[in-house]
Design a protein around this motif. Structure first.
Motif, short mmCIF file in Angstrom:
data_model
loop_
_atom_site.label_atom_id
_atom_site.label_comp_id
_atom_site.label_asym_id
_atom_site.label_seq_id
_atom_site.Cartn_x
_atom_site.Cartn_y
_atom_site.Cartn_z
N THR A 114 41.42 51.25 28.10
CA THR A 114 41.95 50.03 28.71
C THR A 114 40.86 48.98 28.88
O THR A 114 39.68 49.31 29.05
CB THR A 114 42.57 50.34 30.09
N ARG A 115 41.28 47.72 28.85
CA ARG A 115 40.41 46.60 29.19
C ARG A 115 41.00 45.79 30.34
O ARG A 115 40.52 44.70 30.64
CB ARG A 115 40.23 45.68 27.97
N ALA A 246 46.54 41.12 37.81
CA ALA A 246 47.46 40.70 36.75
C ALA A 246 48.25 39.45 37.12
O ALA A 246 48.75 38.75 36.24
CB ALA A 246 48.41 41.84 36.39
N SER A 247 48.38 39.16 38.43
CA SER A 247 49.18 38.02 38.87
C SER A 247 48.34 36.77 39.11
O SER A 247 48.87 35.74 39.52
CB SER A 247 49.93 38.37 40.16
N THR A 248 47.04 36.84 38.84
CA THR A 248 46.19 35.67 39.04
C THR A 248 46.20 34.77 37.81
O THR A 248 46.64 35.17 36.73
CB THR A 248 44.74 36.11 39.36
N GLU A 249 45.71 33.54 37.98
CA GLU A 249 45.71 32.59 36.87
C GLU A 249 44.79 33.04 35.74
O GLU A 249 45.02 32.73 34.57
CB GLU A 249 45.29 31.21 37.38
N PRO A 251 43.54 36.61 34.85
CA PRO A 251 43.45 38.04 35.13
C PRO A 251 42.15 38.68 34.69
O PRO A 251 41.60 39.53 35.40
CB PRO A 251 44.65 38.62 34.35
N PHE A 252 41.62 38.27 33.53
CA PHE A 252 40.41 38.93 33.01
C PHE A 252 39.17 38.61 33.84
O PHE A 252 38.18 39.32 33.76
CB PHE A 252 40.20 38.56 31.54
N LYS A 257 35.81 46.04 36.92
CA LYS A 257 34.81 46.38 35.91
C LYS A 257 33.75 47.26 36.56
O LYS A 257 33.63 47.31 37.80
CB LYS A 257 34.19 45.11 35.34
N PRO A 258 32.97 47.99 35.76
CA PRO A 258 31.92 48.82 36.35
C PRO A 258 31.01 48.03 37.28
O PRO A 258 30.60 46.91 36.97
CB PRO A 258 31.17 49.35 35.13
#
Length: 294
Positions: A114-115, A246-249, A251-252, A257-258
């Motif tokens: 997954t990313r 996932a619901s933010t403007e 998401p990434f 993240k580590p």
């Protein structure tokens, strides 16, 4: 009572109750057994300083019942950003109990799978009395306590699963089920429908709400799942609140993240803290390839 599972030196998996900064050891092999014995358990006479023990996942249930979509705000949040599928109330499925970890244990980031690693703060209910096919009015006698649950989710895998209308794998990967830090027995919570909830990543507040915003009450949820048959120590989740990555403007920019430290907190239940780590940092070797067939 605040029930914990803990390691003391070379002794793993002990059970105790918290008395301030002291852990009082109970004469029982597991918290599941504590509930199976209807809480009729004595003390061993040994005590430990909380700072000197390592808290583990407070319980490993026989069955772990997921409820999704119980906070309308979570569904509306995802609609706002055009998430691929609706998340309405009534979604239920099982969690993989082998994915359970406890406080301060690492969430391992499987980068070959997954990313889009996301967080979901939830209240979880611990079942104390076995039963099946009972009403919401009868549910209280089956509820033994509550704990914090962080429903770690691989969103890219979840979207693919939801094309068939179900999801499970995306939430059941190893280390994706942090619970803890303790089980607070029901008699210590005046109203489980009036608890503030907050999740932070590196100190930044990402989710903030209150259990009052549930669409379906805890007794209704517990009764709804009861045809699947409860054992003592089983867990029922109550759904997440608004504010997942996932619901933010972007998401990434917000997916885990580590190196990220996630703190999931519910009023009266404590703070469940976990750090996201890479596969190499967790296991000292390169991550194995992930088989893909979908």
């Amino acid at each position: 009572m605040k029930l914990v599972t803990f390691d003391a030196g070379s002794e793993p998996g002990l059970v105790g109750r918290l008395d301030g900064e002291t852990v009082v050891e109970l004469d029982v092999p597991s918290t599941r057994a504590f509930f199976e014995r209807e809480s009729q358990v004595g003390e061993t006479g040994r005590t430990f300083t909380l700072a000197d023990v390592r808290l583990r996942a407070p319980i490993v249930p026989k069955k772990f019942f997921h409820t999704a979509g119980n906070f309308r705000e979570h569904h509306e949040d995802l609609v706002r950003v055009d998430w691929s599928h609706p998340v309405n109330k009534g979604i239920v499925f099982f969690q993989n109990v082998d994915a359970i970890i406890g406080p301060d244990e690492p969430i391992v980031y499987p980068a070959n799978l997954t990313r889009e690693l996301d967080y979901e703060l939830e209240l979880a209910v611990v079942i104390g009395k076995p039963g099946r096919f009972f009403s919401a009015e009868q549910a209280a006698e089956h509820i033994a306590g509550y704990l914090v649950f962080n429903d770690i989710t691989a969103r890219d895998i979840q979207r693919k699963e939801m094309e068939s209308g179900v999801f499970s794998f995306s939430k059941a990967i190893e280390t994706f089920c942090p619970i803890g830090p303790c089980i607070v027995t029901a008699d210590e919570i005046d109203d489980p429908h009036a608890l503030d909830m907050e999740l932070r990543v590196n100190g930044d507040v990402r989710q903030k709400s209150n259990t009052a915003r549930m669409s379906v009450s805890i007794p209704q949820l517990v009764a709804y799942h009861s045809p699947q048959t409860y054992s003592a120590g089983d867990i029922v989740t109550t759904g997440t609140i608004a504010g997942v990555a996932a619901s933010t403007e972007d998401p990434f920019a917000n997916y885990l993240k580590p190196g990220d430290v996630v703190e999931a907190e519910i009023e009266g239940l404590g703070v469940l803290r976990n750090t996201v780590v890479s596969w190499r940092d967790a296991y000292g070797e390169d991550e194995p390839p992930a088989e893909q067939w979908v």
